[in-house]
Design an enzyme around this catalytic site. Sequence first.
Site, mmCIF file in Angstrom:
data_model
loop_
_atom_site.group_PDB
_atom_site.id
_atom_site.type_symbol
_atom_site.label_atom_id
_atom_site.label_comp_id
_atom_site.label_asym_id
_atom_site.label_seq_id
_atom_site.Cartn_x
_atom_site.Cartn_y
_atom_site.Cartn_z
ATOM 1 N N ASP A 151 -2.458 6.139 3.509
ATOM 2 C CA ASP A 151 -2.187 4.737 3.187
ATOM 3 C C ASP A 151 -1.120 4.172 4.128
ATOM 4 O OD1 ASP A 151 -2.328 2.390 1.765
ATOM 5 O OD2 ASP A 151 -1.817 3.273 -0.175
ATOM 6 N N ASP A 171 -8.080 -3.448 -1.738
ATOM 7 C CA ASP A 171 -7.410 -3.221 -3.023
ATOM 8 C C ASP A 171 -8.024 -4.098 -4.101
ATOM 9 O OD1 ASP A 171 -5.699 -1.242 -2.422
ATOM 10 O OD2 ASP A 171 -3.894 -2.472 -2.305
HETATM 11 C C1 DGJ Z 1 -2.337 0.720 -1.746
HETATM 12 C C2 DGJ Z 1 -3.725 1.293 -1.816
HETATM 13 O O1 DGJ Z 1 -4.642 0.441 -1.251
HETATM 14 C C3 DGJ Z 1 -4.048 1.597 -3.261
HETATM 15 O O2 DGJ Z 1 -5.368 2.048 -3.366
HETATM 16 C C4 DGJ Z 1 -3.081 2.624 -3.766
HETATM 17 O O3 DGJ Z 1 -3.256 3.827 -3.070
HETATM 18 C C5 DGJ Z 1 -1.653 2.111 -3.606
HETATM 19 N N1 DGJ Z 1 -1.398 1.674 -2.277
HETATM 20 C C6 DGJ Z 1 -0.663 3.167 -3.995
HETATM 21 O O4 DGJ Z 1 0.612 2.779 -3.778
#
Ligand code: DGJ
Length: 723
Positions: free
Chosen positions: A475, A545
């Site tokens: 991430d 997201d």
């Molecule tokens: C952003 C990601 O896109 C989410 O899926 C998740 O992993 C969060 N970060 C966790 O902090």
Amino acid sequence: MQITFDVDQQLFHLKNDQISYIMGIEKEKYLVHRYFGPALSSYHQVNALQLIDRGFNTNPDCSDRSFSLNTLPLETSTQGSLDYRIPNYQFRNKQGYRVTAFEYAGYQILPEKPKLTGLPSLSSENTQTLEITLEDRQQNLRMHLRYTLFEKLSVISRNVVYENLGTDAVYLEIAGSMMVDFPSANYDLLTLNGAHTNEANLSRQALHSGIQRIDSNRGTSSPQHLPFIALADKQANEDQGTVIGAQLIYSGNFVAQVEVEQYGSSRLQMGINPDTFEWKLAPNESFVTPEAVLNYSTAGLNGLSQTFHTLYQKHLVPTYWQNQPRPILLNTWEGNYFSFHEDELLIQAKEAKNLGIELFVLDDGWFASRNDDTQALGDWQVNQEKLPNGINGLAEKIHNMGLLFGLWFEPEMISKNSQLFSQHPDWPLQLPDYPMTEGRCQLVLDLSKVEIQDFLIAIFDEYLKDGAIDYIKWDMNRHLTEVGNQTLPFDQQKEISHRYVLGLYRVLETITKRYPKVLFENCSSGGGRFDPGMMAYMPQTWASDNSDAFCRTKIQTGFSYLFPPVMMGAHVSDVPNHQVGRITPLTTRGNVAMSGNFGYELDIKKQSAEALEEIKEQIAYYKDKRDLIQFGKFYRLLTPNEHGACAWLFVNDHEALVVYSHGLAQPAQPLAYLKTKYLDQTAFYQNTVTKEVFSGSELNHAGMLIPRIKGDFESFALHFKKI
Ligand code: DGJ
């Protein structure tokens, strides 16, 4: 497939069954663009160069006032002497002068496509590469323009190596990867723009006089603009017409721009964003640019996508993953966020296994004091309260259930509130005397430093060496600020954005080569860094997201212009949806998510018995069609209209799947037939549920009636077997 040089006509012709790309050398010096389009059996300059003595023109030779580099179609160009259009490169020497005079110096057909030092690039199987060298004799500078032709693909990839053979250092202010001058500007400009949770919206605007440009100065390719630009004929649509698309295989700051100049031609240019870049080239040093892909489609946007999809699957993603089926996963994020304990995770994993899920992914929150998003990034030691048996202990139990195990990291970051920061306050990007800007309460590690790259490699070695982890979610949740450091001298500070990307690539290259069977999923708050540079190391990306099924039809449609469904993570989440509060049927959430790399991201324990039964059916359905969805061809049949109706087709030699999502219900639903367009015209297809049989031609051209639909966000999937 062949590359030829016609000595009499001084023409290079790169040709395969699909396309021709032709360049000429004028006056033994200037590399001129002549043609890019459908394959030509031969070429004798029917499209002669327009040589006119025009007012206000600059001429290299005053005795021939019709010859001007300000109007000729060029393969690369700079500003300062002969051409006023957007430049593809710019040098500055120690006196501060920016003029250079590059001239043709020779060519070679390379025995194989060179790997780009430190950068991801397309692989060399079934390719041929031409390298043309230009030289500035005054300062002893060189550039090598490389053109790669791919068998059976309507693609030319390009990059440049800039080289200093002089005795003094020079500065590369602009190091473009690709530039083409097209004789017309009668195109629409296509780009993919967006924001966090609203990625990859296709924008289409008419070209107009002047410069239209997208870029990133955020340190990553960004969700704001993808490193993609296309010129489409006015009449071009999803299924027909000419579209010329370009993408940069790069994950940092880029620019993609087009200039419509005074006489109605257009210049397309792409490369690292010069606003945040400069590179000091010492004597005998060279600079390699990222590779740019030029894709020519005569079959509209679906044609363009087919080529990108095939190119990236065959020539970009890590070899092991090219044909490797992707597991159905359960990700803990939306179901648990930061709050969990091993006991509950094991209950969830057990239920997941019962439902048919194959991979259990523990997302954020598993390490140090990471109980919210304000702390602990960088402290990659397990939180013993949540996971008393450590990661290996948890992984072992998950494995014993017959599931794969995956783990989340955000390696490029450091929280101010972390042990790592107290030990290494100098590790984040920062400039003396100025505050460090935080985003999501975190700072960005200075990946331009080898010491920090090595730290990250060591972390992954520690976690991956025992084979306990099958999947990593990588991430990256904020953009770069205070891009500078005290290691490099003042005249190299503008190198740091690019050095950051090179550092990131070094880490990724090292660990993905060392652990080739670990599945890496790329993520930057969703699809914030969904670019071909990252895909060279990580074969799939969490696309957004935003897990709302209605929004996802648009987002997945947007990314599908460039990437096939197998590269796109898509999960069924709970309702009301956590990002937009919308309630959509579980069936639709399933249909939309299974049109990508399928998974779930919800608390299984909270689902009703009825929902669990449906989830089980969805998983079985997907497993049955996994090969088709992940490795078949993908077409957009309907892109989301103002009511959000959207349809996708997956097809291979044996079967086809149509996924239709209706969006908002309409009071007077118009009569509409869904035409599959791309099935085998000569074959018959049987609906595997109703057992009805139709010819491919009938499904393609007459189309299926879209039934009356009541209620918002309904959808259906139809599966056909070819008989
Ligand atoms: C952003 C990601 O896109 C989410 O899926 C998740 O992993 C969060 N970060 C966790 O902090």
